[in-house]
Write an enzyme that holds these catalytic residues in place. Structure first.
Site, mmCIF file in Angstrom:
data_model
loop_
_atom_site.group_PDB
_atom_site.id
_atom_site.type_symbol
_atom_site.label_atom_id
_atom_site.label_comp_id
_atom_site.label_asym_id
_atom_site.label_seq_id
_atom_site.Cartn_x
_atom_site.Cartn_y
_atom_site.Cartn_z
ATOM 1 C CE LYS A 1 41.804 44.056 63.450
ATOM 2 N NZ LYS A 1 42.003 44.744 64.726
ATOM 3 C CG ASP B 1 39.660 47.071 66.459
ATOM 4 O OD1 ASP B 1 39.170 46.242 67.241
ATOM 5 O OD2 ASP B 1 40.334 46.752 65.455
HETATM 6 P P1 NAP Z 1 50.719 46.516 63.905
HETATM 7 O O1 NAP Z 1 49.842 47.149 62.910
HETATM 8 O O2 NAP Z 1 51.646 45.421 63.478
HETATM 9 O O3 NAP Z 1 51.601 47.696 64.594
HETATM 10 C C1 NAP Z 1 52.556 47.390 65.581
HETATM 11 C C2 NAP Z 1 53.192 48.674 66.098
HETATM 12 O O4 NAP Z 1 54.079 48.324 67.153
HETATM 13 C C3 NAP Z 1 54.026 49.423 65.075
HETATM 14 O O5 NAP Z 1 53.980 50.789 65.357
HETATM 15 C C4 NAP Z 1 55.443 48.871 65.325
HETATM 16 O O6 NAP Z 1 56.482 49.770 65.020
HETATM 17 C C5 NAP Z 1 55.413 48.701 66.820
HETATM 18 N N1 NAP Z 1 56.316 47.626 67.241
HETATM 19 C C6 NAP Z 1 56.220 46.319 66.936
HETATM 20 N N2 NAP Z 1 57.230 45.631 67.502
HETATM 21 C C7 NAP Z 1 57.994 46.543 68.157
HETATM 22 C C8 NAP Z 1 59.200 46.473 68.916
HETATM 23 N N3 NAP Z 1 59.825 45.301 69.105
HETATM 24 N N4 NAP Z 1 59.712 47.613 69.428
HETATM 25 C C9 NAP Z 1 59.085 48.799 69.240
HETATM 26 N N5 NAP Z 1 57.959 48.942 68.514
HETATM 27 C C10 NAP Z 1 57.412 47.820 67.986
HETATM 28 O O7 NAP Z 1 49.877 45.881 65.108
HETATM 29 P P2 NAP Z 1 48.473 46.401 65.685
HETATM 30 O O8 NAP Z 1 47.368 45.739 64.977
HETATM 31 O O9 NAP Z 1 48.523 47.887 65.744
HETATM 32 O O10 NAP Z 1 48.497 45.783 67.176
HETATM 33 C C11 NAP Z 1 49.363 46.321 68.140
HETATM 34 C C12 NAP Z 1 49.041 45.756 69.515
HETATM 35 O O11 NAP Z 1 47.716 46.109 69.897
HETATM 36 C C13 NAP Z 1 49.110 44.230 69.609
HETATM 37 O O12 NAP Z 1 49.722 43.876 70.825
HETATM 38 C C14 NAP Z 1 47.667 43.810 69.587
HETATM 39 O O13 NAP Z 1 47.463 42.594 70.285
HETATM 40 C C15 NAP Z 1 47.015 44.971 70.325
HETATM 41 N N6 NAP Z 1 45.596 45.119 69.968
HETATM 42 C C16 NAP Z 1 44.693 44.987 70.981
HETATM 43 C C17 NAP Z 1 43.342 45.117 70.691
HETATM 44 C C18 NAP Z 1 42.350 44.967 71.809
HETATM 45 O O14 NAP Z 1 41.156 44.729 71.543
HETATM 46 N N7 NAP Z 1 42.768 45.136 73.044
HETATM 47 C C19 NAP Z 1 42.905 45.377 69.382
HETATM 48 C C20 NAP Z 1 43.867 45.523 68.370
HETATM 49 C C21 NAP Z 1 45.222 45.386 68.689
HETATM 50 P P3 NAP Z 1 57.098 49.883 63.507
HETATM 51 O O15 NAP Z 1 56.143 50.755 62.758
HETATM 52 O O16 NAP Z 1 58.424 50.516 63.734
HETATM 53 O O17 NAP Z 1 57.168 48.473 62.980
#
Ligand code: NAP
Length: 280
Positions: A71, A107
């Site tokens: 992205k 999004d």
């Molecule tokens: P990302 O950029 O990888 O960010 C993940 C975030 O979660 C970071 O802040 C990370 O913290 C934190 N995190 C990851 N593993 C963790 C753990 N074990 N304990 C505590 N914090 C943790 O991912 P993203 O794109 O933002 O996506 C995040 C979530 O949103 C996913 O589950 C995804 O499926 C969902 N999502 C849903 C939609 C929808 O349409 N519903 C759209 C986009 C995303 P750190 O910074 O400390 O690593």
């Protein structure tokens, strides 16, 4: 689906892409409207992203969704991006305008639409966002415009501070919440909306992203994960209003569909298709 020489192609670039629900959602809408479009998932390795983007022009693809992990990286290969995508810093939708590729981000607005249809108001609310990754960045951009305060709590404080600094360009109501603040009952009970943007909850044995004992029934609890997570289950037991990430998935897709086709998609057909897949 009858593919012919006239069929228009849209799709999604991601890696991995096997589990995406976007193809069934969009193809059900095309079928319902009898539109000669087909939505195809493309597994694009990071090192092949530039070539894949060139392929949109070469193959006259109408547009694509972009998902993890492309992205942000994709921006470098586009001709232009919308103001929203520039503010957010990532693109999830590309439209091909006669060889000119423009990137958009649907999004954040998709999440806001999912709140609106659940009758959840964000104006002047105190909102806690757990996580500071790409999804938090997309929704945080919209949340901070309306909220009284937007608190960011993240495993890595540095990343929370980076997001706060970024959002500070638009509004000065964004604060980083440290562990000590999150543990304060006074702070917590004052919150109106709590949003989990981390992947914690995808697996049933994941720890909760926050101490759920602190939740109060006047609070709205949202999870960007598509299913009913343990957090949402506990919150609804307490009496909180809850929403999962399915609405965001639906509405980001609706907004992308409109951009590619210029047509208002059949939202209820898309929603039903997603629901049927979740129930499988
Ligand atoms: P990302 O950029 O990888 O960010 C993940 C975030 O979660 C970071 O802040 C990370 O913290 C934190 N995190 C990851 N593993 C963790 C753990 N074990 N304990 C505590 N914090 C943790 O991912 P993203 O794109 O933002 O996506 C995040 C979530 O949103 C996913 O589950 C995804 O499926 C969902 N999502 C849903 C939609 C929808 O349409 N519903 C759209 C986009 C995303 P750190 O910074 O400390 O690593």
């Amino acid at each position: 689906m009858n593919i012919s020489g006239k069929t228009k192609i849209v799709g999604i670039f991601g890696y991995p892409v096997e589990h995406t629900l976007s193809p069934v959602m969009h193809n059900s809408a095309f079928k319902h409207l009898n539109l000669d479009f087909c939505y195809v998932p493309f597994s694009v390795r990071p090192e092949m992203l530039e070539n894949a983007i060139k392929g949109i022009r070469a193959l006259n693809i109408v547009g694509v969704n972009i998902t993890i992990p492309h992205k942000e990286a994709v921006i470098a290969f586009l001709d232009d991006i919308s103001d929203e995508a520039r503010f957010i810093g990532s693109v999830n939708t590309i439209k091909n305008f006669d060889g000119k590729l423009i990137g958009f981000n649907t999004d954040g607005k998709g999440f806001i639409k999912s709140l609106e249809e659940a009758n959840i108001k964000i104006d002047n609310k105190k909102i806690l966002m757990i996580g500071a990754g790409g999804a938090a960045r997309a929704i945080g951009f919209y949340l901070c415009q309306e909220a009284d305060k937007l608190y960011i709590y993240n495993r890595s404080i540095k990343r929370a501070e980076m997001l706060q600094n970024h959002l500070a360009h638009f509004k000065n109501n964004v604060l980083v919440a440290k562990e000590s603040l999150i543990c304060s009952k006074e702070f917590f009970s004052d919150l109106d909306i709590i949003i989990n943007t981390t992947p914690l909850g995808l697996k049933s044995d994941d720890p909760l992203p926050l101490n759920a004992d602190m939740l109060k029934k006047h609070q709205v609890v949202c999870d960007l994960i598509y299913k009913q997570t343990n957090l949402l289950h506990i919150a609804s037991t307490i009496g909180c209003k809850t929403i999962n990430g399915m609405g965001m998935l639906l509405w980001q897709g609706v907004l992308a569909f409109e951009k590619w086709t210029g047509i208002q998609p059949p939202v209820e057909i898309m929603r039903r298709t997603l629901m049927n897949h979740f129930l499988k």
